[in-house]
Design a protein around this motif. Structure first.
Motif, PDB file in Angstrom:
ATOM      1  N   SER A 249       0.834  -1.205   0.000  1.00  0.00           N
ATOM      2  CA  SER A 249       0.000   0.000   0.000  1.00  0.00           C
ATOM      3  C   SER A 249       0.870   1.256   0.000  1.00  0.00           C
ATOM      4  N   LYS A 250       1.979   1.227   0.747  1.00  0.00           N
ATOM      5  CA  LYS A 250       2.904   2.369   0.754  1.00  0.00           C
ATOM      6  C   LYS A 250       3.517   2.565  -0.627  1.00  0.00           C
ATOM      7  N   LEU A 251       3.792   1.437  -1.300  1.00  0.00           N
ATOM      8  CA  LEU A 251       4.385   1.512  -2.625  1.00  0.00           C
ATOM      9  C   LEU A 251       3.438   2.204  -3.595  1.00  0.00           C
ATOM     10  N   TYR A 252       2.155   1.797  -3.569  1.00  0.00           N
ATOM     11  CA  TYR A 252       1.176   2.439  -4.442  1.00  0.00           C
ATOM     12  C   TYR A 252       1.065   3.925  -4.120  1.00  0.00           C
ATOM     13  N   GLU A 253       1.181   4.244  -2.830  1.00  0.00           N
ATOM     14  CA  GLU A 253       1.131   5.637  -2.393  1.00  0.00           C
ATOM     15  C   GLU A 253       2.313   6.423  -2.984  1.00  0.00           C
ATOM     16  N   THR A 254       3.515   5.832  -2.866  1.00  0.00           N
ATOM     17  CA  THR A 254       4.723   6.510  -3.333  1.00  0.00           C
ATOM     18  C   THR A 254       4.725   6.680  -4.846  1.00  0.00           C
ATOM     19  N   ARG A 255       4.127   5.716  -5.541  1.00  0.00           N
ATOM     20  CA  ARG A 255       4.128   5.787  -7.000  1.00  0.00           C
ATOM     21  C   ARG A 255       3.380   7.004  -7.519  1.00  0.00           C
ATOM     22  N   LYS A 256       2.531   7.594  -6.674  1.00  0.00           N
ATOM     23  CA  LYS A 256       1.803   8.770  -7.144  1.00  0.00           C
ATOM     24  C   LYS A 256       2.740   9.945  -7.400  1.00  0.00           C
ATOM     25  N   LEU A 257       3.969   9.861  -6.869  1.00  0.00           N
ATOM     26  CA  LEU A 257       4.954  10.905  -7.154  1.00  0.00           C
ATOM     27  C   LEU A 257       5.482  10.799  -8.583  1.00  0.00           C
ATOM     28  N   PHE A 258       5.319   9.620  -9.177  1.00  0.00           N
ATOM     29  CA  PHE A 258       5.989   9.343 -10.446  1.00  0.00           C
ATOM     30  C   PHE A 258       5.078   9.528 -11.647  1.00  0.00           C
ATOM     31  N   GLY A 259       5.660  10.010 -12.731  1.00  0.00           N
ATOM     32  CA  GLY A 259       5.052   9.854 -14.030  1.00  0.00           C
ATOM     33  C   GLY A 259       6.023   9.020 -14.843  1.00  0.00           C
ATOM     34  N   VAL A 260       5.524   8.022 -15.547  1.00  0.00           N
ATOM     35  CA  VAL A 260       6.428   7.154 -16.293  1.00  0.00           C
ATOM     36  C   VAL A 260       5.983   7.060 -17.744  1.00  0.00           C
ATOM     37  N   LEU A 261       6.925   7.264 -18.645  1.00  0.00           N
ATOM     38  CA  LEU A 261       6.649   7.003 -20.056  1.00  0.00           C
ATOM     39  C   LEU A 261       7.415   5.748 -20.448  1.00  0.00           C
ATOM     40  N   PHE A 262       6.691   4.683 -20.785  1.00  0.00           N
ATOM     41  CA  PHE A 262       7.338   3.426 -21.131  1.00  0.00           C
ATOM     42  C   PHE A 262       7.843   3.466 -22.566  1.00  0.00           C
TER      43      PHE A 262
END
Ligand SMILES: Nc1ncnc2c1ncn2[C@@H]1O[C@H](COP(=O)(O)OP(=O)(O)OP(=O)(O)O)[C@@H](O)[C@H]1O
Ligand SMILES: [Mg+2]
Lengths: 262, 358
Positions: free
Chosen positions: B74-87
């Motif tokens: 759950s913390k990981l999903y929370e932290t991912r909100k900081l990221f934008g990723v272009l694959f």
């Protein structure tokens, strides 16, 4: 060299089942997370119905017919024509319909689900979803597994009805059985638990097919060929698991529910 | 404002294949960094590890005080909100049209009204030059368009960290130049930390504040742009010169005999060309992470080749720089707060939008 083989054995016997089991647990947990994805569920259920209904009926009719012909012939030699209806019930409702359902659910629904999830995986859609903060188990896998189970229940009912009608048709029209005898023996030996256990089997089959397809799809790698391999494995593994489950549930059923006497 | 990524001793392998080991670097907050490396050295794997899609075998990834590989789900999903990723391939959802793809994060994570979502989405689509293609499905557009749509989706939640995998593969040189300008302007506007993987030498030479090079399962070098562009390291020189001569071969590395033969015949990757001036954001924008041209060279006693930092119009940016910054900050009404390097960007320094108070 022996190290390679050893690795392979450990992989097949322990690691893969372990990971599959972990996925099952995670999916179980995701199932109770709010909000439930109704839209996806309905879309998937409709999709699975659309790929399975026609083949199911086309398999069920000859299946009922063949059973009637084979068993009917045998029973006539034993001089018990009046029981053909009964044997059809036992054969079709208890065993044949879950089996036909499982073939269709694994072969058509499982393959389609695995291809769908697998191609999303190799296009990195699944990764993108996770990065965007969406759990693919909750969003994609749970609705598909439940849709599979739901449609399997429905298909099982359909196979029973269509199979019995096929049996009736062959028995009455082609083997000179009488409608009265068919229905009477039907009543004598059929019982509600037969149908319930068949529906239970169908439900378990649906869940299994959905989980295996999702697992294989989520672990697809290596481009379009990887998806093809995953679909192939899905069908084979699901078949094996479903036949095993079928056997276990039938064995349990005979232990737990006494057959109706004739 | 942008968030720093601190990677310590990161190691990743698939089965027995070690992809890279002991990678340590700090991607400075609010700056643009570029990661280079021969094909197959695990740059994409590195980006995926940074967002927790792949679990490294060892090491830490610090985002603030959170160690990414050791976070709960759950913390990981929370932290991912900081990221934008272009694959690398855009990774658009194939069943949705471009508009819904870009709107997806907004619909999932915000309670904005549909009219506002539409405004934001169209704004981002315009930024990447895709206005008018909103109703196309990902299967119906070109690879370069998918890339740009993926970028629009990555930007829509105003991320603190933007990870971009090969923005320029499959894109024509003009669009690549435009996209680089978009990165610079975005960095000035939202101040996000950028980490861009690219094979485009021109982009690598002129766009970033920092450059890193992955080679032979190690991070060969990571540092300010001028450091790598004036490096003596053969691998760095070969890569940035796009030369066949040097330690990098067609399949991973060359063997001893080939290298000896090269050394005997006096072949060398060659000296690096003069350091080009860094690309600037559009008029009126200043990036907090910009290094003053020549500052790193001066601080480290490196003499850049003559003509370094002179652009096509003949302006020498070492001299031009203070004047440029003064005029921009004056336009923004914040004279005195000039970003000049070397050194880490002061985290308290915010972005400077001309005309907009910050
Ligand atoms: N999921 C995976 N399982 C096993 N091996 C993988 C996986 N993903 C990547 N690899 C391996 O890791 C290595 C690095 O792959 P990666 O895609 O990161 O390369 P790259 O540096 O991005 O190359 P390119 O510049 O061509 O995009 C490759 O050898 C690849 O085979
Ligand atoms: Mg890559």
């Amino acid at each position: 060299m022996s190290g390679r083989v050893g690795d392979g054995v450990v992989n097949v016997m322990i690691r893969e089942p372990g990971r599959f089991f972990a996925l099952c647990l995670d999916t179980g947990r995701a199932m109770f997370r709010w909000p439930f994805q109704w839209r996806e569920f309905v879309q998937q259920a409709w999709f699975i119905v659309s790929v399975t209904v026609v083949p199911t009926m086309l398999v069920a009719i000859p299946f009922g017919g063949i059973l009637s012909l084979q068993v009917g012939g045998l029973i006539r030699q034993l001089g018990a024509q009046s029981y053909t209806g009964a044997t059809a019930v036992v054969a079709i409702v208890r065993e044949a319909s879950p089996l036909v359902t499982s073939l269709l659910v694994a072969g058509a629904a499982g393959a389609a689900i695995c291809a769908d999830i697998g191609s999303r995986k190799i296009r990195e859609e699944i990764d993108a979803m996770e990065v965007l903060g969406i759990d693919p188990l909750h969003r994609l896998v749970v609705p598909r597994v439940l849709a599979c189970a739901f449609v399997a229940l429905f298909l099982n009912g359909l196979v029973s009805v269509v199979g019995l009608m096929g049996g009736y048709f062959f028995n009455v029209m082609l083997q000179d059985g009488t409608p009265g005898a068919y229905l009477a023996s039907f009543n004598a030996i059929a019982q509600l638990p037969d149908l319930l256990q068949a529906e239970f089997k169908a439900f378990v089959f649906g869940v299994t097919a959905g989980l295996v397809a999702s697992y294989k799809g989520l672990n697809a790698r290596g481009g379009p060929k990887g998806v093809g391999d995953a679909v192939n494995q899905t069908v084979v593994i699901t078949f094996m698991l479903l036949f095993l489950e079928n056997f276990l549930i039938s064995a349990l059923y005979f232990q737990l529910v006494p057959s109706k006497g004739m | 404002m942008g968030v720093e990524i601190r990677v310590e001793g990161l190691t990743k392998s698939f089965g027995r294949q070690v992809i890279w080991q002991d990678v340590s670097l700090t991607v400075p907050a609010g700056e643009i960094s570029v990661l280079l490396g021969p094909s197959g050295t695990g740059k994409s794997v590195f980006l995926k590890s940074l967002v927790g899609l792949l679990k490294p075998d060892r090491g830490h990834i610090w985002i603030g005080d959170r160690d990414l590989p050791r976070l709960s789900e759950s913390k990981l999903y929370e932290t991912r909100k900081l990221f934008g990723v272009l694959f690398q391939d855009g990774a658009l959802f194939g069943s949705m049209n471009l508009f819904d793809n870009v709107a997806f994060p907004l619909r999932e994570h915000t309670r904005k009204r549909e009219s506002e979502i539409k405004r934001i989405v169209l704004d981002k689509m315009e930024m990447v030059g895709l206005l008018g293609a909103e109703h196309k499905l990902p299967g119906e557009i070109s690879g370069g368009m998918r890339k740009r749509a993926g970028l629009a989706r990555a930007l829509v939640l105003d991320p603190e960290i933007l990870l971009v995998d090969e923005p320029d593969s499959g894109l024509d040189p003009v669009r690549t130049a435009f996209l680089n300008q978009v990165f610079l302007d975005l960095n000035a506007q939202i101040g996000a930390t950028f980490l861009i993987v690219t094979h485009d030498i021109n982009t690598a030479r002129t766009l970033p504040d920092n450059i890193g090079l992955l080679y032979q399962r190690h991070l060969a070098m990571f540092g300010p742009r001028e450091m790598l562009l004036s490096s003596e390291e053969p691998v760095v020189r070969q890569f940035l010169n796009a030369s066949k001569v040097g330690p990098i071969g067609m399949s991973e590395e060359k063997d001893e005999s080939e290298l000896e033969a090269e050394a005997r015949s006096g072949q060398d990757p060659g000296r690096l060309p003069p350091i080009p001036p860094q690309q600037m954001p559009s008029d009126g924008l200043i990036r907090a992470g910009m290094h003053a041209p020549g500052a790193w060279c001066a601080a480290h006693g490196v003499t850049p080749p003559p003509g370094s930092f002179v652009d096509e119009q003949g302006r020498d940016w070492v001299e031009e720089w203070p004047r440029y910054v003064a005029s921009m900050t004056e336009a923004a009404g914040m004279a005195g707060s000039v970003p000049s390097r070397p050194g880490r960007t002061d985290p308290s320094r915010r972005r400077y939008d001309a005309g907009a108070e910050s």
